[in-house]
Design a protein around this motif. Structure first.
Motif, PDB file in Angstrom:
ATOM      1  N   LEU A 160       0.811  -1.220   0.000  1.00 22.54           N
ATOM      2  CA  LEU A 160       0.000   0.000   0.000  1.00 22.54           C
ATOM      3  C   LEU A 160       0.844   1.270   0.000  1.00 22.54           C
ATOM      4  N   SER A 161       1.932   1.271   0.750  1.00 21.31           N
ATOM      5  CA  SER A 161       2.775   2.474   0.806  1.00 21.31           C
ATOM      6  C   SER A 161       3.331   2.814  -0.572  1.00 21.31           C
ATOM      7  N   PHE A 162       3.821   1.806  -1.297  1.00 22.23           N
ATOM      8  CA  PHE A 162       4.369   2.032  -2.638  1.00 22.23           C
ATOM      9  C   PHE A 162       3.287   2.517  -3.601  1.00 22.23           C
ATOM     10  N   LEU A 163       2.136   1.854  -3.572  1.00 23.80           N
ATOM     11  CA  LEU A 163       1.056   2.168  -4.511  1.00 23.80           C
ATOM     12  C   LEU A 163       0.510   3.577  -4.301  1.00 23.80           C
ATOM     13  N   LEU A 164       0.303   3.958  -3.047  1.00 23.06           N
ATOM     14  CA  LEU A 164      -0.266   5.275  -2.767  1.00 23.06           C
ATOM     15  C   LEU A 164       0.732   6.392  -3.064  1.00 23.06           C
ATOM     16  N   PHE A 165       1.987   6.195  -2.695  1.00 20.62           N
ATOM     17  CA  PHE A 165       2.989   7.227  -2.984  1.00 20.62           C
ATOM     18  C   PHE A 165       3.165   7.389  -4.490  1.00 20.62           C
ATOM     19  N   ALA A 166       3.256   6.271  -5.211  1.00 21.34           N
ATOM     20  CA  ALA A 166       3.433   6.340  -6.663  1.00 21.34           C
ATOM     21  C   ALA A 166       2.236   7.007  -7.331  1.00 21.34           C
ATOM     22  N   GLY A 167       1.024   6.645  -6.881  1.00 25.02           N
ATOM     23  CA  GLY A 167      -0.173   7.254  -7.458  1.00 25.02           C
ATOM     24  C   GLY A 167      -0.237   8.741  -7.195  1.00 25.02           C
ATOM     25  N   ALA A 168       0.086   9.155  -5.963  1.00 23.42           N
ATOM     26  CA  ALA A 168       0.049  10.580  -5.611  1.00 23.42           C
ATOM     27  C   ALA A 168       1.148  11.355  -6.317  1.00 23.42           C
ATOM     28  N   LEU A 169       2.318  10.739  -6.462  1.00 27.79           N
ATOM     29  CA  LEU A 169       3.455  11.399  -7.108  1.00 27.79           C
ATOM     30  C   LEU A 169       3.133  11.789  -8.546  1.00 27.79           C
ATOM     31  N   HIS A 170       2.319  10.962  -9.224  1.00 26.68           N
ATOM     32  CA  HIS A 170       2.006  11.205 -10.632  1.00 26.68           C
ATOM     33  C   HIS A 170       0.637  11.864 -10.833  1.00 26.68           C
ATOM     34  N   THR A 171       0.071  12.392  -9.751  1.00 23.94           N
ATOM     35  CA  THR A 171      -1.227  13.068  -9.850  1.00 23.94           C
ATOM     36  C   THR A 171      -1.018  14.557 -10.106  1.00 23.94           C
ATOM     37  N   ASN A 172      -1.903  15.124 -10.895  1.00 24.43           N
ATOM     38  CA  ASN A 172      -1.835  16.549 -11.221  1.00 24.43           C
ATOM     39  C   ASN A 172      -2.205  17.371  -9.982  1.00 24.43           C
ATOM     40  N   VAL A 173      -1.201  17.883  -9.279  1.00 26.55           N
ATOM     41  CA  VAL A 173      -1.429  18.599  -8.032  1.00 26.55           C
ATOM     42  C   VAL A 173      -2.196  19.897  -8.271  1.00 26.55           C
ATOM     43  N   GLY A 174      -1.957  20.552  -9.387  1.00 24.49           N
ATOM     44  CA  GLY A 174      -2.675  21.785  -9.708  1.00 24.49           C
ATOM     45  C   GLY A 174      -4.174  21.567  -9.783  1.00 24.49           C
ATOM     46  N   MET A 175      -4.572  20.478 -10.449  1.00 27.55           N
ATOM     47  CA  MET A 175      -5.995  20.156 -10.558  1.00 27.55           C
ATOM     48  C   MET A 175      -6.568  19.775  -9.192  1.00 27.55           C
ATOM     49  N   ILE A 176      -5.784  19.071  -8.382  1.00 22.81           N
ATOM     50  CA  ILE A 176      -6.228  18.713  -7.032  1.00 22.81           C
ATOM     51  C   ILE A 176      -6.530  19.982  -6.231  1.00 22.81           C
ATOM     52  N   LYS A 177      -5.657  20.993  -6.342  1.00 20.87           N
ATOM     53  CA  LYS A 177      -5.864  22.242  -5.609  1.00 20.87           C
ATOM     54  C   LYS A 177      -7.134  22.941  -6.064  1.00 20.87           C
ATOM     55  N   GLN A 178      -7.399  22.923  -7.380  1.00 19.69           N
ATOM     56  CA  GLN A 178      -8.597  23.570  -7.904  1.00 19.69           C
ATOM     57  C   GLN A 178      -9.869  22.916  -7.371  1.00 19.69           C
ATOM     58  N   GLU A 179      -9.816  21.601  -7.167  1.00 20.63           N
ATOM     59  CA  GLU A 179     -11.003  20.855  -6.739  1.00 20.63           C
ATOM     60  C   GLU A 179     -10.935  20.449  -5.272  1.00 20.63           C
TER      61      GLU A 179
ATOM     62  N   VAL B 109       0.049   9.481   0.825  1.00 23.59           N
ATOM     63  CA  VAL B 109      -0.639  10.320  -0.160  1.00 23.59           C
ATOM     64  C   VAL B 109      -0.143  11.760  -0.062  1.00 23.59           C
ATOM     65  N   VAL B 110      -0.084  12.291   1.146  1.00 23.33           N
ATOM     66  CA  VAL B 110       0.342  13.687   1.336  1.00 23.33           C
ATOM     67  C   VAL B 110       1.798  13.867   0.909  1.00 23.33           C
ATOM     68  N   ALA B 111       2.663  12.925   1.281  1.00 26.09           N
ATOM     69  CA  ALA B 111       4.081  13.018   0.890  1.00 26.09           C
ATOM     70  C   ALA B 111       4.227  12.943  -0.630  1.00 26.09           C
ATOM     71  N   GLY B 112       3.444  12.052  -1.272  1.00 27.01           N
ATOM     72  CA  GLY B 112       3.506  11.929  -2.721  1.00 27.01           C
ATOM     73  C   GLY B 112       3.018  13.173  -3.429  1.00 27.01           C
ATOM     74  N   LEU B 113       1.913  13.766  -2.945  1.00 25.97           N
ATOM     75  CA  LEU B 113       1.402  15.003  -3.539  1.00 25.97           C
ATOM     76  C   LEU B 113       2.379  16.153  -3.314  1.00 25.97           C
ATOM     77  N   PHE B 114       2.992  16.192  -2.138  1.00 26.75           N
ATOM     78  CA  PHE B 114       3.980  17.225  -1.817  1.00 26.75           C
ATOM     79  C   PHE B 114       5.133  17.176  -2.814  1.00 26.75           C
ATOM     80  N   MET B 115       5.664  15.981  -3.050  1.00 23.58           N
ATOM     81  CA  MET B 115       6.793  15.829  -3.969  1.00 23.58           C
ATOM     82  C   MET B 115       6.348  15.885  -5.422  1.00 23.58           C
ATOM     83  N   GLY B 116       5.073  15.647  -5.678  1.00 20.03           N
ATOM     84  CA  GLY B 116       4.584  15.645  -7.053  1.00 20.03           C
ATOM     85  C   GLY B 116       4.347  17.027  -7.615  1.00 20.03           C
ATOM     86  N   SER B 117       4.360  18.034  -6.755  1.00 16.25           N
ATOM     87  CA  SER B 117       4.189  19.410  -7.219  1.00 16.25           C
ATOM     88  C   SER B 117       5.306  19.763  -8.198  1.00 16.25           C
TER      89      SER B 117
END
Length: 414
Positions: A76-95, A262-270
């Motif tokens: 789970l740790s690998f899957l969630l970090f990888a998924g968050a890392l490749h998520t569009n953080v800008g779009m997440i902020k908008q929504e 998730v938070v760490a992945g989104l943080f680094m995905g910016s």
């Protein structure tokens, strides 16, 4: 050596099924792997009438794999970090308002609605169980699974705004769902009379808020370490070490590891932070490494889900309950999303098609099965809850996943 043999077998099976899917069936990877694993499991079940030794060996092998530990503590740790890392953080902020509303309030409402409906359904089919067990099912099945969602949505041509709402919600609501599930599980173990409202609130705050804060700290530490050097081999190792070590530390601190990842992945995905912390070469290697980890873990996970059918307990009325559970879960998700959209329309802007598409696109996956299998073995209700969880997950990934693109086309053509 036995652990290595099991891991080797799972990776080999995943690679073979992956090749067959890409070469011949061309289905979305998650769906193709699960279908082939299910067919493989059914063939093994049928072999007991021809050669029982093969079926028994497969049954024993699958029983040796602790699905809950493999997913919750390892994958789970690998899957969630990888998924968050490749998520569009800008779009997440908008929504962020919509995502926060659906991921937190939505999961809580859905837990109680699904639990209540299941309680009455179980009574109707003559299998009465305590209400707290029904709430456990509501908690484990309410979160949409980011692992399943991310693998399917990208190929379904869902409008970008709705896609980011589903993806963003699924990244956060699984962490919220895990917290709610284990809170209710603790109540069920201790007895309702032994747990106060204050205990529940403190546990939730420690797990949820603690997980978010820990994830921010982990992401900041990763950023500072990567920024201080320029060596892509070591930097890739640092991201791997902090994900593994951070998840382990979160468990020791009794905070939510999934939310932290998730938070760490989104943080680094910016994108700004990425460019500031890494050279172009490092960014390329980090992205490709975690993309490969994501693909491999997904492949093994969905093969495991398909193979787990070998050890699930069947009873005739379980099938009726399974069908009923599918209807209840879909109905509850639609009602909750529709309700939240209606009461928040002044400050949350979503398309009118959102409730339908978010209902059909909100897939359940391995996380729900792992939580169901983590229930105490001595509980009489466990086989029942595991079976209906499995029913919902299979319907979700195979039926909803395969038909999502057609649903999208029909909605926007009408």
């Amino acid at each position: 050596m036995e652990l290595f043999n099991i891991l080797t077998l799972l990776v080999v099976i995943s690679a073979i099924f992956g090749y067959i899917n890409v070469r011949f069936f061309k289905l979305p990877t998650t769906i193709g792997l699960m279908i082939m694993a299910l067919v493989f499991s059914l063939v093994l079940i049928l072999t007991q009438f021809i050669n029982p030794e093969i079926s028994n060996y497969a049954h024993i092998l699958i029983e040796k794999i602790d699905f809950t530990t493999v997913l919750m503590d390892v994958m789970l740790s690998f899957l969630l970090f990888a998924g968050a890392l490749h998520t569009n953080v800008g779009m997440i902020k908008q929504e962020k308002r919509t995502i926060g509303l659906f991921a937190l309030v939505g999961v809580v409402l859905s837990t109680f609605l699904i639990g209540t409906l299941l309680y009455y359904l179980s009574g109707l089919i003559g299998h009465e169980i305590e209400y707290v067990y029904c709430l456990l099912f509501g908690a484990l099945i309410s979160p949409t699974d980011p692992i399943a969602v991310l693998g399917i949505l990208t190929k379904s041509n869902v409008p970008k705004r709705i896609e980011i709402n589903i993806v963003g919600e699924s990244l956060f609501n699984d962490g919220v769902g895990v917290v709610i599930f284990f809170t209710i599980l603790e109540i069920a173990r201790l007895g309702v009379a032994e747990v106060t409202t204050t205990d529940v609130v403190l546990l939730f705050v420690q797990e949820a808020i603690g997980g978010v804060l820990f994830g921010l700290g982990l992401g900041f530490l990763m950023f500072r370490l990567l920024k201080s050097i320029d060596n892509y081999e070591v930097e890739v190792m640092i991201t791997l070490a902090l994900v593994m070590g951070g998840y382990l530390m979160a468990q020791q601190l009794h905070t939510s590891g999934p939310l932290a990842m998730v938070v760490a992945g989104l943080f680094m995905g910016s994108s700004g932070l990425k460019q500031d912390a890494m050279s172009e070469t490092t960014e390329l290697y980090v992205d490709k490494f975690w993309e490969l980890v994501d693909v491999l873990m997904n492949a093994v996970l969905f093969v495991l889900i398909g193979l787990e059918i070998l050890i699930i307990e069947f009873k005739p009325y379980f099938f009726i309950a399974g069908i009923g559970a599918v209807v209840i879960v879909l109905l509850a998700r639609f009602l909750v999303i529709h309700f939240l959209v209606r009461i928040s329309k002044k400050w949350v802007a979503v398309d009118r098609e959102a409730p339908l598409l978010m209902t059909w696109g909100g897939l359940r996956g391995g996380l729900s099965i792992a939580m169901a299998l983590s229930l105490p073995g001595e509980w009489a209700a466990k086989p029942y809850l595991v079976f209906i969880t499995y029913s919902v997950v299979l319907f979700s990934i195979i039926v909803q996943g395969l038909s999502l693109e057609k649903v999208v086309k029909r909605v926007y053509q009408s």
